[in-house]
Design a protein around this motif. Structure first.
Motif, PDB file in Angstrom:
ATOM      1  N   PRO A 103       0.826  -1.203   0.000  1.00  0.00           N
ATOM      2  CA  PRO A 103       0.000   0.000   0.000  1.00  0.00           C
ATOM      3  C   PRO A 103       0.865   1.261   0.000  1.00  0.00           C
ATOM      4  O   PRO A 103       2.046   1.213   0.337  1.00  0.00           O
ATOM      5  CB  PRO A 103      -0.810  -0.124   1.287  1.00  0.00           C
ATOM      6  CG  PRO A 103       0.005  -1.000   2.170  1.00  0.00           C
ATOM      7  CD  PRO A 103       0.775  -1.914   1.263  1.00  0.00           C
ATOM      8  N   GLY A 104       0.277   2.375  -0.376  1.00  0.00           N
ATOM      9  CA  GLY A 104       1.026   3.638  -0.396  1.00  0.00           C
ATOM     10  C   GLY A 104       1.459   4.060   0.986  1.00  0.00           C
ATOM     11  O   GLY A 104       2.486   4.718   1.162  1.00  0.00           O
ATOM     12  N   LYS A 105       0.690   3.688   1.971  1.00  0.00           N
ATOM     13  CA  LYS A 105       0.994   4.062   3.342  1.00  0.00           C
ATOM     14  C   LYS A 105       0.985   2.792   4.191  1.00  0.00           C
ATOM     15  O   LYS A 105       0.082   1.995   4.104  1.00  0.00           O
ATOM     16  CB  LYS A 105      -0.089   5.030   3.824  1.00  0.00           C
ATOM     17  CG  LYS A 105       0.222   5.767   5.077  1.00  0.00           C
ATOM     18  CD  LYS A 105      -0.881   6.780   5.323  1.00  0.00           C
ATOM     19  CE  LYS A 105      -0.448   7.761   6.392  1.00  0.00           C
ATOM     20  NZ  LYS A 105      -1.504   8.738   6.636  1.00  0.00           N
ATOM     21  N   GLY A 106       1.990   2.579   4.990  1.00  0.00           N
ATOM     22  CA  GLY A 106       2.045   1.405   5.848  1.00  0.00           C
ATOM     23  C   GLY A 106       2.960   0.328   5.290  1.00  0.00           C
ATOM     24  O   GLY A 106       3.586   0.482   4.244  1.00  0.00           O
ATOM     25  N   ALA A 107       3.027  -0.782   6.026  1.00  0.00           N
ATOM     26  CA  ALA A 107       3.935  -1.878   5.659  1.00  0.00           C
ATOM     27  C   ALA A 107       3.294  -2.795   4.615  1.00  0.00           C
ATOM     28  O   ALA A 107       2.077  -2.905   4.525  1.00  0.00           O
ATOM     29  CB  ALA A 107       4.274  -2.682   6.912  1.00  0.00           C
TER      30      ALA A 107
END
Length: 187
Positions: free
Chosen positions: A30-34
């Motif tokens: 994802p663009g944000k997160g692991a």
């Protein structure tokens, strides 16, 4: 041990006192997160499916399984009897471990998935296509071929599949074992 980077279809994992086979998997960043890995697992003992998400790089325990070629001999009250084509040993397998037992014909070659540590059979894999003879079907009606109409046909193993109207009795056909459908006539 293996990590999520080693995932591939058919890899067997040991989790929750069961052996699971990876049916499909997808790496997600994802663009944000692991990053994580979304999987669909199938239990080799019960046949149930499970959706599970692993964190990227997570370690999992792999199960040591082996595919061994066997030949179907006969069916009796106890179950299905197979013979190992290398050692000629016979093995008895319950119907629940076979995906489509109605398509098994005596003398047919199959692969049996066996757990290496316990030597227990986990599942029976039929070849993708089997050739079977039609023992009974209604005759097709002339002029009724404008549509893709199907009719039921009984095979030599007792299974029933839907076939096109032009297929007659005493015809060899190829059946797809993954979904039990008609594939083509055998010439």
């Amino acid at each position: 041990m293996a990590s999520t980077a080693d995932f591939k279809n058919g890899l067997c994992l040991e989790m929750n006192n069961d052996i699971w086979s990876i049916v499909e998997f997808q790496h997600v960043k994802p663009g944000k997160g692991a990053a994580f890995v979304r999987t669909k697992l199938k239990s080799l003992k019960t046949g149930k499916t499970l959706d599970k998400t692993f964190n990227a790089g997570e370690k999992v325990t792999t199960a040591r399984v082996e595919k061994r070629p066997h030949q179907f001999i006969y069916k009796d009250d106890m179950g299905f009897n197979f013979m190992d084509t290398n050692t000629f040993e016979q093995i008895l397998i319950q119907e629940s471990l076979i995906e489509r037992p109605e398509l098994l014909k005596e003398g047919q070659e199959v692969d049996i998935l066996i757990h290496d540590e316990t030597e227990t059979p986990l599942s029976v894999e039929l070849p993708p296509f089997v050739e079977l003879m039609i023992t009974y079907t209604e005759p097709g009606i002339k002029g009724d071929t404008a549509t893709n109409a199907l009719k039921p046909a009984t095979l030599e193993t007792g299974a029933t599949v839907m076939v096109p109207l032009f297929v007659d009795q005493d015809t060899m056909i190829k059946v797809d074992t993954r979904d039990g459908s008609y594939s083509e006539r055998v010439k």
